[in-house]
Design an enzyme around this catalytic site. Sequence first.
Site, PDB file in Angstrom:
ATOM      1  N   LYS A 158       0.829  -1.206   0.000  1.00 36.78           N
ATOM      2  CA  LYS A 158       0.000   0.000   0.000  1.00 36.78           C
ATOM      3  C   LYS A 158       0.864   1.257   0.000  1.00 36.78           C
ATOM      4  O   LYS A 158       1.967   1.262   0.554  1.00 36.78           O
ATOM      5  CB  LYS A 158      -0.920   0.016   1.231  1.00 36.78           C
ATOM      6  CG  LYS A 158      -1.849  -1.181   1.319  1.00 36.78           C
ATOM      7  CD  LYS A 158      -2.688  -1.156   2.577  1.00 36.78           C
ATOM      8  CE  LYS A 158      -3.829  -0.188   2.468  1.00 36.78           C
ATOM      9  NZ  LYS A 158      -4.760  -0.315   3.613  1.00 36.78           N
ATOM     10  N   GLU A 200       0.683  -4.604   4.839  1.00 37.66           N
ATOM     11  CA  GLU A 200      -0.300  -5.075   5.804  1.00 37.66           C
ATOM     12  C   GLU A 200      -0.720  -6.503   5.459  1.00 37.66           C
ATOM     13  O   GLU A 200      -0.672  -6.915   4.296  1.00 37.66           O
ATOM     14  CB  GLU A 200      -1.555  -4.192   5.791  1.00 37.66           C
ATOM     15  CG  GLU A 200      -1.381  -2.859   6.476  1.00 37.66           C
ATOM     16  CD  GLU A 200      -2.661  -2.059   6.518  1.00 37.66           C
ATOM     17  OE1 GLU A 200      -2.730  -1.137   7.339  1.00 37.66           O
ATOM     18  OE2 GLU A 200      -3.585  -2.330   5.724  1.00 37.66           O
ATOM     19  N   LYS A 201      -1.152  -7.225   6.462  1.00 42.36           N
ATOM     20  CA  LYS A 201      -1.668  -8.567   6.269  1.00 42.36           C
ATOM     21  C   LYS A 201      -2.987  -8.504   5.505  1.00 42.36           C
ATOM     22  O   LYS A 201      -3.774  -7.574   5.702  1.00 42.36           O
ATOM     23  CB  LYS A 201      -1.895  -9.234   7.632  1.00 42.36           C
ATOM     24  CG  LYS A 201      -2.442 -10.654   7.567  1.00 42.36           C
ATOM     25  CD  LYS A 201      -1.421 -11.629   7.028  1.00 42.36           C
ATOM     26  CE  LYS A 201      -1.949 -13.062   7.054  1.00 42.36           C
ATOM     27  NZ  LYS A 201      -1.010 -13.992   6.394  1.00 42.36           N
ATOM     28  N   HIS A 208     -15.958  -3.998   3.334  1.00 37.68           N
ATOM     29  CA  HIS A 208     -15.448  -2.642   3.490  1.00 37.68           C
ATOM     30  C   HIS A 208     -16.609  -1.803   4.028  1.00 37.68           C
ATOM     31  O   HIS A 208     -17.557  -1.495   3.306  1.00 37.68           O
ATOM     32  CB  HIS A 208     -14.976  -2.103   2.135  1.00 37.68           C
ATOM     33  CG  HIS A 208     -14.323  -0.765   2.199  1.00 37.68           C
ATOM     34  ND1 HIS A 208     -13.190  -0.451   1.479  1.00 37.68           N
ATOM     35  CD2 HIS A 208     -14.609   0.361   2.893  1.00 37.68           C
ATOM     36  CE1 HIS A 208     -12.835   0.799   1.720  1.00 37.68           C
ATOM     37  NE2 HIS A 208     -13.691   1.307   2.571  1.00 37.68           N
ATOM     38  N   LYS A 237     -14.664   1.869  -5.489  1.00 34.33           N
ATOM     39  CA  LYS A 237     -16.050   1.554  -5.127  1.00 34.33           C
ATOM     40  C   LYS A 237     -16.984   1.706  -6.330  1.00 34.33           C
ATOM     41  O   LYS A 237     -16.824   2.631  -7.126  1.00 34.33           O
ATOM     42  CB  LYS A 237     -16.502   2.470  -3.988  1.00 34.33           C
ATOM     43  CG  LYS A 237     -15.661   2.296  -2.726  1.00 34.33           C
ATOM     44  CD  LYS A 237     -15.903   3.429  -1.734  1.00 34.33           C
ATOM     45  CE  LYS A 237     -14.961   3.326  -0.548  1.00 34.33           C
ATOM     46  NZ  LYS A 237     -15.068   4.483   0.361  1.00 34.33           N
ATOM     47  N   ASN A 290     -10.756   9.241   5.952  1.00 36.04           N
ATOM     48  CA  ASN A 290     -10.878  10.244   4.900  1.00 36.04           C
ATOM     49  C   ASN A 290     -11.318  11.554   5.523  1.00 36.04           C
ATOM     50  O   ASN A 290     -12.410  11.643   6.104  1.00 36.04           O
ATOM     51  CB  ASN A 290     -11.878   9.795   3.840  1.00 36.04           C
ATOM     52  CG  ASN A 290     -11.317   8.658   3.009  1.00 36.04           C
ATOM     53  OD1 ASN A 290     -10.355   8.829   2.279  1.00 36.04           O
ATOM     54  ND2 ASN A 290     -11.902   7.482   3.145  1.00 36.04           N
ATOM     55  N   ARG A 292     -12.548  14.360   4.627  1.00 37.14           N
ATOM     56  CA  ARG A 292     -13.293  15.140   3.635  1.00 37.14           C
ATOM     57  C   ARG A 292     -14.686  14.542   3.477  1.00 37.14           C
ATOM     58  O   ARG A 292     -15.013  13.534   4.090  1.00 37.14           O
ATOM     59  CB  ARG A 292     -12.573  15.080   2.287  1.00 37.14           C
ATOM     60  CG  ARG A 292     -12.309  13.650   1.823  1.00 37.14           C
ATOM     61  CD  ARG A 292     -11.813  13.553   0.412  1.00 37.14           C
ATOM     62  NE  ARG A 292     -11.325  12.237   0.072  1.00 37.14           N
ATOM     63  CZ  ARG A 292     -12.063  11.188  -0.238  1.00 37.14           C
ATOM     64  NH1 ARG A 292     -13.386  11.287  -0.223  1.00 37.14           N
ATOM     65  NH2 ARG A 292     -11.525  10.017  -0.549  1.00 37.14           N
ATOM     66  N   VAL A 295     -17.636  10.514  -1.654  1.00 39.70           N
ATOM     67  CA  VAL A 295     -18.486  10.373  -2.833  1.00 39.70           C
ATOM     68  C   VAL A 295     -19.838   9.780  -2.435  1.00 39.70           C
ATOM     69  O   VAL A 295     -20.890  10.188  -2.939  1.00 39.70           O
ATOM     70  CB  VAL A 295     -17.804   9.470  -3.891  1.00 39.70           C
ATOM     71  CG1 VAL A 295     -18.719   9.244  -5.093  1.00 39.70           C
ATOM     72  CG2 VAL A 295     -16.479  10.079  -4.351  1.00 39.70           C
ATOM     73  N   ARG A 338     -22.387   4.571  -8.949  1.00 31.73           N
ATOM     74  CA  ARG A 338     -21.567   5.588  -9.609  1.00 31.73           C
ATOM     75  C   ARG A 338     -21.606   5.362 -11.117  1.00 31.73           C
ATOM     76  O   ARG A 338     -21.313   4.271 -11.598  1.00 31.73           O
ATOM     77  CB  ARG A 338     -20.120   5.502  -9.131  1.00 31.73           C
ATOM     78  CG  ARG A 338     -19.949   5.652  -7.626  1.00 31.73           C
ATOM     79  CD  ARG A 338     -18.480   5.679  -7.252  1.00 31.73           C
ATOM     80  NE  ARG A 338     -18.290   5.715  -5.802  1.00 31.73           N
ATOM     81  CZ  ARG A 338     -17.146   6.040  -5.215  1.00 31.73           C
ATOM     82  NH1 ARG A 338     -16.086   6.333  -5.950  1.00 31.73           N
ATOM     83  NH2 ARG A 338     -17.042   6.058  -3.900  1.00 31.73           N
TER      84      ARG A 338
END
Length: 449
Positions: A158, A200-201, A208, A237, A290, A292, A295, A338
């Site tokens: 990541k 990360e594992k 999610h 997403k 996040n 902010r 979406v 979306r």
Amino acid sequence: MFRKVLIANRGEVACRVVRACEELGIISAAIYSEADKQAEHVRMADEAYLIGPPPVKESYLDIHSILQAAKDAGADAVHPGYGLLSENADFAKKCEREGITFIGPSPEIMELMGDKIAARKTIKKAGIPVIPGIDQGADSAEAALEHSEQIGYPVMLKASAGGGGIGMQKVSNEQELKNAFEGNKKRANDFFGNGTLYIEKIIENPRHVEIQVLADQHGNVIHLGERDCSVQRRNQKVIEESPSPFINDKTRNKMGEAAVKAAEYIGYVNAGTIEFLVDAQQEFYFLEMNTRLQVEHPVTEEVTNVDLVKWQMRIASGEVLHLTQKNIVQNGHALEARIYAEDPINFFPSPGKITTLALPNGNHIRHECGVRAGSVVTPHYDPMIAKIITRGKDRQESIDQMINALENYHLEGIKTNIPMILEVLQHDIFKQGMADTSFVTETLRSANV
């Protein structure tokens, strides 16, 4: 309350902020590039200011030009929307120096949560579970290999400064890691100006799930329930919903409490989202924050009847958050899809002129749209052009409304991802509420181009 707000964004989110300004009696000032002269957000706003040529780095990411537009407009605040400069601490600092309120958290909090390694360490100190991994960056493939051996494969590579799936890749063994490291490091550096990667594992086939929080300048913090964002294609997403069809009330309450605890611990102010991965046993792990607007914020608005954008501006102007946790009740079920200007076969962007656009109507259908008939979708920007949100008394009603709406979504001139969305909605795994983050990739082969 502010007199005039400059909207430092474009497309459907800029249109969303314009509407909120209008309802609050605030003058809205849009910005636009030469490619967006006839854009919908420019047409809707009270004022509009040209900031540069089409390339995003020379327009919507040009801090100097945007601040000059804010000063020319006489704006007393800037709303950054999401994406672009919305989590750019340098932009927030420069707004402050110019005496312009940045509608969001402080630059210091943005920097802390924007660095995924620092955020991870901080959240651990707050007593919230994080994904097993290494709390430091890997500056070389050799270091990454050492970290991965400590954790055990498979692992997730990541970007520390990243988001949106950029610089992120699952690796199952040493050779895959060697092959992936340099490419992801370069992508992270190109997109975020920081190539630091960490390990990360892997949480196998997780959900999610994220929690929306609101916090004012007076120490009041609440959460507004969860959103399930598990339906993703390449870590992006596709469909979001609230409430989650997977987690039970016990997990829901624990996650909400953890999100509030995290926001309080760091002294967060404004709207923010704590993202978690949830495993099959409903154990949850902090993923990122996040700092902010998201979406997918409309699904929370639909089930709580709380206008998040208006509250962003009220909080930034110093208003007390009079909502309490007891005030927040989720009613019904909401879905968001979306709409991307993409070829549904190969998922390449599909720029061009929209010749026809007729949106479906209904009592519980909401549109967040940044285009109209005659709009030109350019190749310069993100291909998401709109969102459609449905709300029903329960999940099945919301799904039925979404299917009906998308089947009556008449858009011609460009291609969109609507066929893939319909495929998801009509699949038994999704309808049963069993879609995890691997669903699109492993089940919808047509979406894994």
